[in-house]
Design a protein around this motif. Sequence first.
Motif, PDB file in Angstrom:
ATOM      1  N   ARG A 129      15.761   0.934  54.387  1.00 36.30           N
ATOM      2  CA  ARG A 129      14.446   1.050  53.771  1.00 36.30           C
ATOM      3  C   ARG A 129      14.566   1.301  52.264  1.00 36.30           C
ATOM      4  O   ARG A 129      13.875   0.681  51.461  1.00 36.30           O
ATOM      5  CB  ARG A 129      13.656   2.179  54.435  1.00 36.30           C
ATOM      6  CG  ARG A 129      12.223   2.301  53.925  1.00 36.30           C
ATOM      7  CD  ARG A 129      11.444   3.411  54.609  1.00 36.30           C
ATOM      8  NE  ARG A 129      11.352   3.193  56.033  1.00 36.30           N
ATOM      9  CZ  ARG A 129      11.782   4.052  56.964  1.00 36.30           C
ATOM     10  NH1 ARG A 129      12.353   5.184  56.601  1.00 36.30           N
ATOM     11  NH2 ARG A 129      11.655   3.790  58.229  1.00 36.30           N
ATOM     12  N   GLN A 130      15.462   2.212  51.881  1.00 32.41           N
ATOM     13  CA  GLN A 130      15.656   2.496  50.457  1.00 32.41           C
ATOM     14  C   GLN A 130      16.186   1.267  49.727  1.00 32.41           C
ATOM     15  O   GLN A 130      15.753   0.962  48.616  1.00 32.41           O
ATOM     16  CB  GLN A 130      16.628   3.663  50.279  1.00 32.41           C
ATOM     17  CG  GLN A 130      16.053   5.000  50.688  1.00 32.41           C
ATOM     18  CD  GLN A 130      17.089   6.108  50.621  1.00 32.41           C
ATOM     19  OE1 GLN A 130      18.261   5.857  50.341  1.00 32.41           O
ATOM     20  NE2 GLN A 130      16.679   7.318  50.898  1.00 32.41           N
ATOM     21  N   SER A 132      15.738  -1.857  50.585  1.00 30.61           N
ATOM     22  CA  SER A 132      14.644  -2.832  50.497  1.00 30.61           C
ATOM     23  C   SER A 132      13.661  -2.456  49.398  1.00 30.61           C
ATOM     24  O   SER A 132      13.202  -3.325  48.640  1.00 30.61           O
ATOM     25  CB  SER A 132      13.934  -2.919  51.853  1.00 30.61           C
ATOM     26  OG  SER A 132      12.827  -3.772  51.772  1.00 30.61           O
ATOM     27  N   GLU A 133      13.343  -1.157  49.292  1.00 29.33           N
ATOM     28  CA  GLU A 133      12.417  -0.720  48.244  1.00 29.33           C
ATOM     29  C   GLU A 133      13.005  -0.960  46.861  1.00 29.33           C
ATOM     30  O   GLU A 133      12.305  -1.399  45.940  1.00 29.33           O
ATOM     31  CB  GLU A 133      12.085   0.762  48.423  1.00 29.33           C
ATOM     32  CG  GLU A 133      11.193   1.035  49.619  1.00 29.33           C
ATOM     33  CD  GLU A 133      11.027   2.519  49.885  1.00 29.33           C
ATOM     34  OE1 GLU A 133      11.641   3.327  49.144  1.00 29.33           O
ATOM     35  OE2 GLU A 133      10.287   2.863  50.817  1.00 29.33           O
ATOM     36  N   ARG A 134      14.312  -0.676  46.712  1.00 31.78           N
ATOM     37  CA  ARG A 134      14.957  -0.922  45.420  1.00 31.78           C
ATOM     38  C   ARG A 134      14.967  -2.398  45.079  1.00 31.78           C
ATOM     39  O   ARG A 134      14.732  -2.781  43.930  1.00 31.78           O
ATOM     40  CB  ARG A 134      16.383  -0.375  45.431  1.00 31.78           C
ATOM     41  CG  ARG A 134      16.455   1.111  45.145  1.00 31.78           C
ATOM     42  CD  ARG A 134      17.855   1.520  44.768  1.00 31.78           C
ATOM     43  NE  ARG A 134      18.811   1.173  45.803  1.00 31.78           N
ATOM     44  CZ  ARG A 134      19.275   2.027  46.708  1.00 31.78           C
ATOM     45  NH1 ARG A 134      18.885   3.262  46.710  1.00 31.78           N
ATOM     46  NH2 ARG A 134      20.143   1.628  47.619  1.00 31.78           N
ATOM     47  N   ARG A 135      15.233  -3.248  46.089  1.00 35.68           N
ATOM     48  CA  ARG A 135      15.224  -4.692  45.840  1.00 35.68           C
ATOM     49  C   ARG A 135      13.847  -5.165  45.411  1.00 35.68           C
ATOM     50  O   ARG A 135      13.713  -5.982  44.508  1.00 35.68           O
ATOM     51  CB  ARG A 135      15.652  -5.434  47.110  1.00 35.68           C
ATOM     52  CG  ARG A 135      17.142  -5.404  47.344  1.00 35.68           C
ATOM     53  CD  ARG A 135      17.513  -6.234  48.544  1.00 35.68           C
ATOM     54  NE  ARG A 135      18.913  -6.065  48.879  1.00 35.68           N
ATOM     55  CZ  ARG A 135      19.414  -6.151  50.095  1.00 35.68           C
ATOM     56  NH1 ARG A 135      18.621  -6.392  51.108  1.00 35.68           N
ATOM     57  NH2 ARG A 135      20.704  -5.995  50.303  1.00 35.68           N
ATOM     58  N   GLU A 136      12.809  -4.651  46.092  1.00 36.37           N
ATOM     59  CA  GLU A 136      11.442  -5.032  45.731  1.00 36.37           C
ATOM     60  C   GLU A 136      11.114  -4.589  44.310  1.00 36.37           C
ATOM     61  O   GLU A 136      10.504  -5.337  43.536  1.00 36.37           O
ATOM     62  CB  GLU A 136      10.441  -4.414  46.715  1.00 36.37           C
ATOM     63  CG  GLU A 136      10.432  -5.069  48.073  1.00 36.37           C
ATOM     64  CD  GLU A 136       9.954  -6.505  48.010  1.00 36.37           C
ATOM     65  OE1 GLU A 136       9.060  -6.810  47.202  1.00 36.37           O
ATOM     66  OE2 GLU A 136      10.497  -7.335  48.757  1.00 36.37           O
ATOM     67  N   GLU A 137      11.535  -3.372  43.967  1.00 39.28           N
ATOM     68  CA  GLU A 137      11.261  -2.860  42.620  1.00 39.28           C
ATOM     69  C   GLU A 137      11.977  -3.708  41.572  1.00 39.28           C
ATOM     70  O   GLU A 137      11.380  -4.107  40.560  1.00 39.28           O
ATOM     71  CB  GLU A 137      11.727  -1.407  42.523  1.00 39.28           C
ATOM     72  CG  GLU A 137      11.485  -0.776  41.181  1.00 39.28           C
ATOM     73  CD  GLU A 137      12.000   0.649  41.109  1.00 39.28           C
ATOM     74  OE1 GLU A 137      12.020   1.205  39.999  1.00 39.28           O
ATOM     75  OE2 GLU A 137      12.391   1.210  42.155  1.00 39.28           O
ATOM     76  N   HIS A 140      10.360  -7.075  41.242  1.00 42.44           N
ATOM     77  CA  HIS A 140       9.112  -7.000  40.467  1.00 42.44           C
ATOM     78  C   HIS A 140       9.415  -6.911  38.971  1.00 42.44           C
ATOM     79  O   HIS A 140       8.809  -7.621  38.158  1.00 42.44           O
ATOM     80  CB  HIS A 140       8.303  -5.774  40.913  1.00 42.44           C
ATOM     81  CG  HIS A 140       7.086  -5.526  40.089  1.00 42.44           C
ATOM     82  ND1 HIS A 140       5.977  -6.345  40.145  1.00 42.44           N
ATOM     83  CD2 HIS A 140       6.800  -4.571  39.160  1.00 42.44           C
ATOM     84  CE1 HIS A 140       5.062  -5.896  39.299  1.00 42.44           C
ATOM     85  NE2 HIS A 140       5.542  -4.831  38.697  1.00 42.44           N
TER      86      HIS A 140
END
Length: 201
Positions: A129-130, A132-137, A140
């Motif tokens: 999850r972390q 994935s969140e870092r990749r999304e950030e 962006h």
Amino acid sequence: MHDTTVATHRVAAALPKAVPALATSTVLILARIWNAHGAEHSLGNAVLMTALSLGAAAAGVVAGNTTGDNVLVGTAFAASGALAFAGVAGYADGLPLPLLLWSLATAGAYGLAARYWRTDRRETVAYERQTSERREEYAHIERVETLRSTTQIEVARSGAAYAESLAQALVTRATLPGFDPAALERAGLPALPSAALTKED
């Protein structure tokens, strides 16, 4: 090729689930081999296995009080249980008692392993999850920077195109009859390059 990879992945994922049953089955088989080679009703062998089992349990207690390392404590108590199970399975005649102990030991091993598997699964899910969140950030931020740089490039291109068009217009205007460069300067427009004027003259 893809089916072989999937099958290999499934076997690799299922192998840790079989380890507790393989471990207790191995202890049972070795204990029964030992039973067939003289351990049945052997008091000396029973005392030896009891002493080893108690020693492993004592080591687990000491490790728990001094180091607090859960892995070390769990390993010591697992070794104690395995030694006790092997001692009883080697000493007893017949299979009912060893098989009963094997089923209890296997169930206990799976109970302990399930706790560690749940913890490992929770940690894996949290890490994914972390990540994935870092990749999304980062994706962006990368998209925003791409838009910003594209905009800057387009602005620079349009500015260059405007300057080129203006220069072309001024050069073209200078070729027309009755052109007065001094009138342009009086109007506040930039003066034409002298090289262009000389070239036209």
